[in-house]
Design a protein around this motif. Structure first.
Motif, PDB file in Angstrom:
ATOM      1  N   ARG A 134     -42.665 -35.843  13.324  1.00 37.24           N
ATOM      2  CA  ARG A 134     -42.913 -36.974  14.288  1.00 37.24           C
ATOM      3  C   ARG A 134     -42.251 -37.017  15.504  1.00 37.24           C
ATOM      4  N   ASP A 135     -40.826 -36.210  15.529  1.00 43.61           N
ATOM      5  CA  ASP A 135     -40.046 -36.164  16.531  1.00 43.61           C
ATOM      6  C   ASP A 135     -40.919 -35.229  17.652  1.00 43.61           C
ATOM      7  N   THR A 136     -41.300 -34.110  17.095  1.00 44.29           N
ATOM      8  CA  THR A 136     -41.823 -33.063  17.984  1.00 44.29           C
ATOM      9  C   THR A 136     -43.286 -33.046  18.191  1.00 44.29           C
ATOM     10  N   ALA A 137     -43.787 -34.225  17.542  1.00 42.04           N
ATOM     11  CA  ALA A 137     -45.323 -34.553  17.668  1.00 42.04           C
ATOM     12  C   ALA A 137     -46.212 -33.267  17.322  1.00 42.04           C
ATOM     13  N   THR A 138     -45.728 -32.487  16.039  1.00 46.01           N
ATOM     14  CA  THR A 138     -46.443 -31.518  15.614  1.00 46.01           C
ATOM     15  C   THR A 138     -46.773 -31.601  14.109  1.00 46.01           C
ATOM     16  N   LEU A 139     -47.305 -32.822  13.662  1.00 50.06           N
ATOM     17  CA  LEU A 139     -47.637 -32.892  12.318  1.00 50.06           C
ATOM     18  C   LEU A 139     -48.582 -32.162  11.974  1.00 50.06           C
ATOM     19  N   ALA A 140     -49.843 -31.894  12.902  1.00 49.21           N
ATOM     20  CA  ALA A 140     -50.716 -31.196  12.757  1.00 49.21           C
ATOM     21  C   ALA A 140     -50.588 -29.710  12.625  1.00 49.21           C
ATOM     22  N   LEU A 141     -49.341 -29.231  13.138  1.00 49.42           N
ATOM     23  CA  LEU A 141     -48.886 -27.905  13.222  1.00 49.42           C
ATOM     24  C   LEU A 141     -47.893 -27.382  12.609  1.00 49.42           C
ATOM     25  N   ALA A 142     -46.966 -28.203  12.268  1.00 46.09           N
ATOM     26  CA  ALA A 142     -45.556 -27.817  11.802  1.00 46.09           C
ATOM     27  C   ALA A 142     -45.631 -27.238  10.291  1.00 46.09           C
ATOM     28  N   TRP A 172     -37.231 -35.481   5.921  1.00 51.19           N
ATOM     29  CA  TRP A 172     -36.972 -34.585   7.065  1.00 51.19           C
ATOM     30  C   TRP A 172     -37.870 -33.982   7.700  1.00 51.19           C
ATOM     31  N   VAL A 173     -39.006 -33.517   7.052  1.00 52.02           N
ATOM     32  CA  VAL A 173     -40.115 -32.812   7.451  1.00 52.02           C
ATOM     33  C   VAL A 173     -40.842 -33.701   8.229  1.00 52.02           C
ATOM     34  N   GLU A 174     -41.073 -35.057   7.767  1.00 54.30           N
ATOM     35  CA  GLU A 174     -41.610 -36.080   8.297  1.00 54.30           C
ATOM     36  C   GLU A 174     -41.487 -36.208   9.687  1.00 54.30           C
ATOM     37  N   VAL A 212     -56.811 -35.128   6.519  1.00 52.23           N
ATOM     38  CA  VAL A 212     -56.336 -36.391   6.197  1.00 52.23           C
ATOM     39  C   VAL A 212     -54.876 -36.386   6.262  1.00 52.23           C
ATOM     40  N   LEU A 213     -54.181 -35.481   6.690  1.00 55.51           N
ATOM     41  CA  LEU A 213     -52.720 -35.676   6.675  1.00 55.51           C
ATOM     42  C   LEU A 213     -52.161 -36.800   7.776  1.00 55.51           C
ATOM     43  N   GLU A 214     -52.931 -36.935   8.896  1.00 54.20           N
ATOM     44  CA  GLU A 214     -52.298 -37.792   9.869  1.00 54.20           C
ATOM     45  C   GLU A 214     -52.642 -39.373   9.423  1.00 54.20           C
ATOM     46  N   PRO A 215     -53.958 -39.667   8.790  1.00 55.19           N
ATOM     47  CA  PRO A 215     -53.748 -41.150   8.173  1.00 55.19           C
ATOM     48  C   PRO A 215     -53.001 -41.215   7.036  1.00 55.19           C
ATOM     49  N   LEU A 216     -52.664 -40.211   6.196  1.00 55.55           N
ATOM     50  CA  LEU A 216     -51.623 -40.305   5.172  1.00 55.55           C
ATOM     51  C   LEU A 216     -50.216 -40.604   5.706  1.00 55.55           C
ATOM     52  N   ALA A 217     -49.830 -39.893   6.983  1.00 54.80           N
ATOM     53  CA  ALA A 217     -48.586 -39.981   7.522  1.00 54.80           C
ATOM     54  C   ALA A 217     -48.327 -41.386   8.164  1.00 54.80           C
TER      55      ALA A 217
END
Lengths: 264, 265
Positions: free
Chosen positions: A256-264, A250-252, A92-97
């Motif tokens: 988003r910049d590096t397209a690594t929400l699921a990984l970072a 900053w983390v968000e 659910v991280l992506e929907p939350l973001a």
């Protein structure tokens, strides 16, 4: 569109609903709650024996409260530290973001909830002390105690936000979490005041809201003015909230910049 | 190769290979943080609590916590040695092997014994550096031997828990709770004599209770002879847990083969 503009009006509801949701969620597993309580109860037992051996039977309540506070920190450390990771694992991280509210306001209720659930430990150590060791609940200042508990929980929840944002950047956050229980218990003076620690550690202790929370609770239990440490505890907690919000933003942005929400 | 040499090779080489495999998922920082930093902070915490309350004395708490520190590697390592085979889905492959299960899994416990003893000795060294703890040099060999025996008992206990983990859904809950209880029940912080009879009884069959008592005899200057009986009991406890682990492994394997439900073991 105007979602952000109306945010201040909706903020209390957002936090209240988030807090309630996550407290209920974290309280769903009786087994996990039981496990989370066992360690504080063990520490409460050890503390009572040590306080008795130290000829301080009048401070047994302080020992029980200190052990409960240790449980709150443990809950914050492991609950908040893994907050982002848990949302990621649940998918659910992506929907939350993607939600229109800032991510920091999504995670703040989670970290506050982990601190609030940790307060079960405080309740448990008090009941344990009364039932098993006959510890009398004679608070020197009951009103200050009632104020100090939520102030400490709130402040530790704010620390949790910084932990949540920081731990996601660390590949070995689990190891760090495993190692952070005892230092914070020690530097906060949860069982005995920090006066016994080396002088160089005083500034580090002062930077922890749990130190001021422990001071406030001890003063409320044994006597003394609990209100100044309560206020300092909240003020220090607010500093962590600001730092946590900056770090989370900053983390968000980085994810988003590096397209690594699921990984970072 | 004769049978003994072959088994010895399985124990040593198999154990070391398994230990090296641990570093496929752990890292030096995680390893140091879990095995060394956490016990060190625990030791410091209790010493300062003892100082703040004026109880126990530094040496009592340092020796107790240093001996206890071997339990993390021993108990969790011993548990992992068996339970992780199920967790990672490799249990079936291991059970296809014609070799002795006892030799396979006892070999895996061996590195954790050495690891646990190393942690305990490191804690004593750290206490000497950070807290000014001192003991005559001639007592150190006996102290090291005591930590080694304690680490063996902990690893045997961990193997027993790991065997139980073949049946339980989440053995780590049990391991974590047991590990926390050892802080109270083994006389590390609170002398065993001050505990109620029931808790004292439970503590007396747990690993480390007798190692801690033996280590205190040694540091108190009572001599190795005074520590001997406790060390012998600790060896007996290690043997008992090893046997329980082997029997449980045998029973669960037989049951799994009979019912053809390896994954549900």
């Amino acid at each position: 569109m105007n979602a952000r503009r109306s945010l201040p009006r909706r903020l209390p509801r957002l936090l209240a609903v988030g807090l309630r949701t996550h407290i209920v969620y974290l309280s769903r597993s009786p087994l996990e709650i039981l496990v989370a309580l066992i360690e504080p109860l063990i520490f409460a037992t050890i503390a009572v024996y040590l306080f008795r051996a130290g000829d301080r039977p009048g401070e047994l309540l302080s020992a029980a409260v200190g052990a409960g506070l240790m449980g709150i920190w443990a809950s914050v450390l492991f609950g908040s530290g893994a907050a982002i990771q848990n949302q990621r694992w649940m998918g659910v991280l992506e929907p939350l973001a993607a939600a229109p509210v800032p991510l920091v306001l999504v995670f703040l209720p989670i970290t506050l909830a982990s601190a609030a659930v940790g307060a079960y430990a405080l309740l448990a150590t008090l009941i344990w002390g009364v039932l098993l060791f006959g510890v009398p609940l004679d608070f020197a200042d009951p009103l200050a105690f009632v104020a100090a508990v939520p102030a400490t929980v709130l402040s530790l929840g704010m620390v949790g936000l910084l932990l949540a944002a920081s731990f996601v950047l660390l590949p070995n956050a689990n190891a760090l979490a495993n190692s952070l229980s005892y230092p914070v218990w020690m530097m906060s003076g949860m069982l005995v005041p920090v006066d016994v620690l080396p002088a160089w550690s005083a500034p580090l202790s002062a930077a922890l809201p749990s130190k001021w929370g422990a001071d406030a609770l001890r003063a409320a239990v044994t006597g003394g003015d609990a209100w100044p440490p309560i206020l300092i505890c909240l003020a220090v907690g607010l500093c962590y909230l600001v730092l946590g919000a900056l770090m989370m933003t900053w983390v968000e942005r980085r994810a988003r910049d590096t397209a690594t929400l699921a990984l970072a | 190769m004769n049978g003994f040499a072959s088994t010895a090779r399985l124990v040593v080489v198999g154990g070391m290979t398994s230990y090296r495999a641990l570093f496929n998922w752990t890292t030096p920082s995680m390893y140091i943080g879990t095995l060394f930093a956490s016990p060190l902070f625990q030791l410091l915490f209790f010493v300062y609590v003892g100082r703040g309350l004026g109880v126990a004395g530094d040496e009592f708490l340092i020796v107790g916590n240093a001996v206890l520190s071997c339990s993390v590697a021993g108990i969790f390592g011993g548990t992992m040695a068996i339970a992780n085979e199920r967790r990672y889905g490799t249990l079936g492959t291991v059970l296809l092997s014609p070799r002795s299960r006892a030799a396979i899994f006892l070999g895996r416990g061996l590195p954790y014994v050495l690891n646990g003893a190393l942690v305990s000795v490191t804690m004593l060294g750290a206490a000497a550096l950070l807290l000014g703890w001192r003991t005559p040099v001639d007592r150190l060999p006996a102290l090291v031997l005591t930590t080694l025996v304690g680490a063996i008992a902990c690893t045997a206990f961990g193997l027993t828990l790991g065997s139980v983990g073949l049946r339980l859904r989440d053995i780590w809950l049990v391991t974590n709770i047991t590990s926390a209880l050892m802080l109270l029940l083994t006389g590390v912080i609170v002398p065993s004599g001050e505990l109620p009879a029931l808790l004292r009884g439970i503590g007396s069959v747990l690993p480390l209770t007798h190692s801690v008592a033996a280590a205190r005899h040694i540091t108190d200057g009572d001599g190795f002879g005074a520590a001997g009986p406790d060390l012998l009991i600790e060896v007996g406890i290690a043997v008992a847990y090893t046997l329980i682990a082997v029997v449980l492994l045998r029973v669960f394997e037989t049951e799994a083969r009979r019912r053809a439900v390896l994954d549900a073991m």
